[in-house]
Motif scaffolding. Structure first.
Motif, PDB file in Angstrom:
ATOM      1  N   LEU A 243       0.671  -1.150   0.101  1.00  0.00           N
ATOM      2  CA  LEU A 243      -0.110   0.064  -0.130  1.00  0.00           C
ATOM      3  C   LEU A 243       0.849   1.255  -0.112  1.00  0.00           C
ATOM      4  O   LEU A 243       2.022   1.128   0.533  1.00  0.00           O
ATOM      5  CB  LEU A 243      -0.890   0.028   1.289  1.00  0.00           C
ATOM      6  CG  LEU A 243      -1.646  -1.283   1.360  1.00  0.00           C
ATOM      7  CD1 LEU A 243      -2.376  -1.211   2.697  1.00  0.00           C
ATOM      8  CD2 LEU A 243      -2.723  -1.435   0.301  1.00  0.00           C
ATOM      9  N   ILE A 244       0.359   2.148  -0.674  1.00  0.00           N
ATOM     10  CA  ILE A 244       1.072   3.414  -0.715  1.00  0.00           C
ATOM     11  C   ILE A 244       0.113   4.652  -0.615  1.00  0.00           C
ATOM     12  O   ILE A 244      -1.022   4.659  -1.263  1.00  0.00           O
ATOM     13  CB  ILE A 244       2.305   3.619  -1.699  1.00  0.00           C
ATOM     14  CG1 ILE A 244       3.154   4.814  -1.776  1.00  0.00           C
ATOM     15  CG2 ILE A 244       1.464   3.544  -3.204  1.00  0.00           C
ATOM     16  CD1 ILE A 244       4.352   4.818  -2.694  1.00  0.00           C
ATOM     17  N   GLU A 245       0.450   5.734  -0.158  1.00  0.00           N
ATOM     18  CA  GLU A 245      -0.507   7.026  -0.016  1.00  0.00           C
ATOM     19  C   GLU A 245      -0.598   7.366  -1.467  1.00  0.00           C
ATOM     20  O   GLU A 245       0.421   7.645  -2.156  1.00  0.00           O
ATOM     21  CB  GLU A 245       0.138   8.071   0.922  1.00  0.00           C
ATOM     22  CG  GLU A 245      -0.910   8.939   1.006  1.00  0.00           C
ATOM     23  CD  GLU A 245      -0.139  10.262   1.832  1.00  0.00           C
ATOM     24  OE1 GLU A 245       0.815  10.180   2.353  1.00  0.00           O
ATOM     25  OE2 GLU A 245      -0.915  11.507   1.746  1.00  0.00           O
ATOM     26  N   ASN A 246      -1.749   7.686  -1.745  1.00  0.00           N
ATOM     27  CA  ASN A 246      -2.350   8.147  -3.113  1.00  0.00           C
ATOM     28  C   ASN A 246      -1.764   9.669  -3.308  1.00  0.00           C
ATOM     29  O   ASN A 246      -2.644  10.466  -3.147  1.00  0.00           O
ATOM     30  CB  ASN A 246      -3.686   8.136  -3.188  1.00  0.00           C
ATOM     31  CG  ASN A 246      -3.917   8.341  -4.564  1.00  0.00           C
ATOM     32  OD1 ASN A 246      -3.399   8.580  -5.631  1.00  0.00           O
ATOM     33  ND2 ASN A 246      -5.271   8.283  -4.890  1.00  0.00           N
ATOM     34  N   ASP A 247      -0.270   9.927  -3.352  1.00  0.00           N
ATOM     35  CA  ASP A 247       0.308  11.101  -3.568  1.00  0.00           C
ATOM     36  C   ASP A 247       1.102  11.055  -4.740  1.00  0.00           C
ATOM     37  O   ASP A 247       2.120  10.312  -4.854  1.00  0.00           O
ATOM     38  CB  ASP A 247       1.008  11.412  -2.333  1.00  0.00           C
ATOM     39  CG  ASP A 247       1.892  12.713  -2.388  1.00  0.00           C
ATOM     40  OD1 ASP A 247       1.604  13.704  -1.698  1.00  0.00           O
ATOM     41  OD2 ASP A 247       2.700  12.810  -3.138  1.00  0.00           O
ATOM     42  N   ALA A 304      -0.146  -0.354  -4.482  1.00  0.00           N
ATOM     43  CA  ALA A 304      -1.585   0.127  -4.564  1.00  0.00           C
ATOM     44  C   ALA A 304      -1.941   1.304  -3.861  1.00  0.00           C
ATOM     45  O   ALA A 304      -1.583   1.541  -2.810  1.00  0.00           O
ATOM     46  CB  ALA A 304      -2.615  -1.148  -3.872  1.00  0.00           C
ATOM     47  N   THR A 305      -2.298   2.342  -4.486  1.00  0.00           N
ATOM     48  CA  THR A 305      -2.484   3.779  -4.180  1.00  0.00           C
ATOM     49  C   THR A 305      -3.667   3.760  -3.309  1.00  0.00           C
ATOM     50  O   THR A 305      -4.941   3.732  -3.787  1.00  0.00           O
ATOM     51  CB  THR A 305      -2.354   4.768  -5.192  1.00  0.00           C
ATOM     52  OG1 THR A 305      -3.433   4.694  -6.123  1.00  0.00           O
ATOM     53  CG2 THR A 305      -0.987   4.566  -5.958  1.00  0.00           C
ATOM     54  N   ASP A 325      -1.227  -7.788   2.918  1.00  0.00           N
ATOM     55  CA  ASP A 325      -0.818  -8.367   4.224  1.00  0.00           C
ATOM     56  C   ASP A 325      -0.589  -7.183   5.123  1.00  0.00           C
ATOM     57  O   ASP A 325       0.451  -7.235   6.007  1.00  0.00           O
ATOM     58  CB  ASP A 325       0.362  -9.474   4.068  1.00  0.00           C
ATOM     59  CG  ASP A 325       0.426 -10.308   5.298  1.00  0.00           C
ATOM     60  OD1 ASP A 325      -0.766 -10.083   6.210  1.00  0.00           O
ATOM     61  OD2 ASP A 325       1.340 -10.811   5.485  1.00  0.00           O
ATOM     62  N   HIS A 326      -1.097  -6.025   4.628  1.00  0.00           N
ATOM     63  CA  HIS A 326      -0.767  -4.727   5.773  1.00  0.00           C
ATOM     64  C   HIS A 326       0.580  -4.036   5.477  1.00  0.00           C
ATOM     65  O   HIS A 326       0.793  -3.421   6.454  1.00  0.00           O
ATOM     66  CB  HIS A 326      -1.207  -5.020   7.286  1.00  0.00           C
ATOM     67  CG  HIS A 326      -2.794  -5.674   7.649  1.00  0.00           C
ATOM     68  ND1 HIS A 326      -3.833  -4.861   7.916  1.00  0.00           N
ATOM     69  CD2 HIS A 326      -3.056  -6.833   7.566  1.00  0.00           C
ATOM     70  CE1 HIS A 326      -4.812  -5.603   7.954  1.00  0.00           C
ATOM     71  NE2 HIS A 326      -4.463  -6.881   7.850  1.00  0.00           N
ATOM     72  N   LYS A 327       1.142  -4.399   4.590  1.00  0.00           N
ATOM     73  CA  LYS A 327       2.310  -3.911   4.234  1.00  0.00           C
ATOM     74  C   LYS A 327       2.133  -2.541   3.630  1.00  0.00           C
ATOM     75  O   LYS A 327       1.633  -2.556   2.618  1.00  0.00           O
ATOM     76  CB  LYS A 327       3.225  -5.009   3.113  1.00  0.00           C
ATOM     77  CG  LYS A 327       3.642  -6.253   3.650  1.00  0.00           C
ATOM     78  CD  LYS A 327       4.609  -6.945   2.848  1.00  0.00           C
ATOM     79  CE  LYS A 327       4.215  -7.177   1.531  1.00  0.00           C
ATOM     80  NZ  LYS A 327       2.995  -8.184   1.357  1.00  0.00           N
ATOM     81  N   TRP A 328       2.970  -1.536   3.884  1.00  0.00           N
ATOM     82  CA  TRP A 328       2.977  -0.225   3.360  1.00  0.00           C
ATOM     83  C   TRP A 328       4.514   0.106   2.936  1.00  0.00           C
ATOM     84  O   TRP A 328       5.304  -0.595   3.330  1.00  0.00           O
ATOM     85  CB  TRP A 328       2.683   0.944   4.457  1.00  0.00           C
ATOM     86  CG  TRP A 328       1.173   0.783   4.780  1.00  0.00           C
ATOM     87  CD1 TRP A 328       0.474   0.233   5.613  1.00  0.00           C
ATOM     88  CD2 TRP A 328       0.174   1.822   4.245  1.00  0.00           C
ATOM     89  NE1 TRP A 328      -0.921   0.626   5.743  1.00  0.00           N
ATOM     90  CE2 TRP A 328      -1.069   1.784   4.813  1.00  0.00           C
ATOM     91  CE3 TRP A 328       0.430   2.984   3.371  1.00  0.00           C
ATOM     92  CZ2 TRP A 328      -2.100   2.309   4.646  1.00  0.00           C
ATOM     93  CZ3 TRP A 328      -0.693   3.686   3.023  1.00  0.00           C
ATOM     94  CH2 TRP A 328      -2.001   3.229   3.631  1.00  0.00           C
ATOM     95  N   PHE A 329       4.208   0.547   1.654  1.00  0.00           N
ATOM     96  CA  PHE A 329       5.737   0.710   0.853  1.00  0.00           C
ATOM     97  C   PHE A 329       6.635   1.658   1.711  1.00  0.00           C
ATOM     98  O   PHE A 329       5.970   2.765   2.150  1.00  0.00           O
ATOM     99  CB  PHE A 329       5.399   1.177  -0.666  1.00  0.00           C
ATOM    100  CG  PHE A 329       6.650   1.315  -1.188  1.00  0.00           C
ATOM    101  CD1 PHE A 329       7.325   0.082  -1.735  1.00  0.00           C
ATOM    102  CD2 PHE A 329       7.569   2.555  -1.334  1.00  0.00           C
ATOM    103  CE1 PHE A 329       8.448   0.299  -2.518  1.00  0.00           C
ATOM    104  CE2 PHE A 329       8.708   2.606  -1.963  1.00  0.00           C
ATOM    105  CZ  PHE A 329       9.385   1.568  -2.654  1.00  0.00           C
ATOM    106  N   SER A 330       7.800   1.603   1.921  1.00  0.00           N
ATOM    107  CA  SER A 330       8.625   2.636   2.666  1.00  0.00           C
ATOM    108  C   SER A 330      10.071   2.804   2.013  1.00  0.00           C
ATOM    109  O   SER A 330      10.412   1.611   1.647  1.00  0.00           O
ATOM    110  CB  SER A 330       8.583   2.425   4.132  1.00  0.00           C
ATOM    111  OG  SER A 330       8.919   1.293   4.549  1.00  0.00           O
TER     112      SER A 330
END
Ligand code: TXA
Ligand code: MG
Length: 330
Positions: A243-247, A304-305, A325-330
């Protein structure tokens, strides 16, 4: 086994197709059919051997109960007991439709493996012409989980079912693309106030207009998941999802970062991202198709934004969090 896909519409040999499907179901075998949410893998819910075939075809853990489909409220009431008044109000307001209601089942009503030995059953009347025609003709309750291999994205097209079930089931009724694209809302009405175990198109607010206070299982702290299916991996393509913030700037940087490592990236978003190696649309209707399409590319990673304030009652966010699986891109 050869798997046949038959188009069901108002024109060609509709009756013949339904007779074939009914015969297969009555003989204790599986037929995949469209609903308004996703395609289901149907079998006679009163026949344990038939139901067992569903678990085998999906590779589904046997402690995860199946949703039972019937053609009307009247049919449903033949199979459940101690039905609260609020459940009747929900049936009247939302059926046929994308609401699964958990109720006490009559003893011995269903094959034990349908309900994974629980005293309750999830039941709904789907809002889809083909599903309703089939249910009315077969005249037994049909257990039907989503027609995907366990853990994979649910099918919203007959082709998706074919991809997962070719050679495993005899017949797929093709009713085109499903309109909602995400599974039904699951509402436990054996507790008071009722609890949403799985968010869907019919929201907490929609339900509260009809029956008053409803809780979200995700808000009930420290509670073991009451919907057994919730503990398993779900909706996940083979390619890892982040997941990544839609920015736009942030996503652009993330894409560059991944590409610098010699990897390819697929982006799921409402807006186009021309710098991504692949881009697929993101909406409730297209989510599962897009996830499946990513698997057909050579992408190493899916971004996925989403908005950063995850809304726990939002059905699409719920599915995306599980796919990632609740992973956020960092
Ligand atoms: O939209 C849908 O609901 C689709 C279409 C085909 O109708 N079906 C579907 O079924 O999504 P399935 O089996 O993939 O999801 C069933 C969900 C699981 O999370 C399961 O744990 C829950 O419903 N469930 C079923 N019976 C239950 C019960 N008695 N108590 C609690 N949860 C139950
Ligand atoms: Mg499923």
């Amino acid at each position: 086994m050869e798997t046949e896909i038959v188009l069901v519409d108002s024109s060609v040999n509709k009756e013949e197709t339904y007779s074939q499907a009914v015969e297969i179901l009555r003989n204790g075998d599986i037929v995949a059919f469209p609903t308004e949410t996703v395609y289901g893998l149907g079998a006679d819910a009163t026949n344990p051997q038939a139901v067992e075939k569903i678990f085998t075809a999906k590779g589904r853990p046997s402690d995860n109960p199946l949703i039972v489909h019937v053609d009307s409220k009247e049919s449903a009431l033949n199979w459940v007991q101690n039905v609260p008044a609020k459940a009747i109000q929900c049936m009247d307001a939302f059926w046929p439709g994308a609401l699964t209601i958990i109720l006490e089942s009559k003893p011995g009503a269903f094959a034990e493996n349908v309900t994974a030995n629980l005293k309750t059953v999830g039941i709904r009347v789907p809002n889809h012409r083909v599903a309703l025609d089939l249910l009315a003709r077969v005249n037994v309750p049909i257990a039907a989980p989503s027609a995907n291999t366990s853990g994979k994205p649910s099918p919203t097209l007959a082709e998706h079912v074919y991809h997962d079930m070719a050679g495993i089931i005899p017949l797929i009724l093709d009713g085109g693309q499903t309109t909602i694209g995400l599974e039904s809302t699951v509402l436990d009405m054996t507790s008071e106030p009722p609890v949403i175990l799985r968010p869907g198109k019919i929201t907490k607010e929609d339900l509260e207009l009809v029956i008053g206070t409803v809780r979200l299982s995700s808000e009930i702290q420290g509670n073991a998941p009451k919907s057994p299916g919730m503990k398993y991996i779900h909706y996940a393509p083979d390619v890892p999802v982040y997941l990544i913030e839609n920015d736009e700037a942030l996503v652009g940087k993330a894409i560059q970062h991944v590409q610098k490592e010699g990897k390819k990236v697929a982006v799921l978003s409402t807006a186009d991202f021309p710098v991504a190696d692949y881009h697929f649309p993101l909406s409730a209707e297209t989510l599962y198709d897009s996830l499946r399409k990513c698997d057909q590319t050579d992408a190493d990673l899916i971004l996925a934004t989403v908005s950063t304030a995850p809304n726990r009652s939002d059905a699409m966010m719920n599915r995306l969090e599980k796919a990632a699986d609740h992973k956020w891109f960092s």
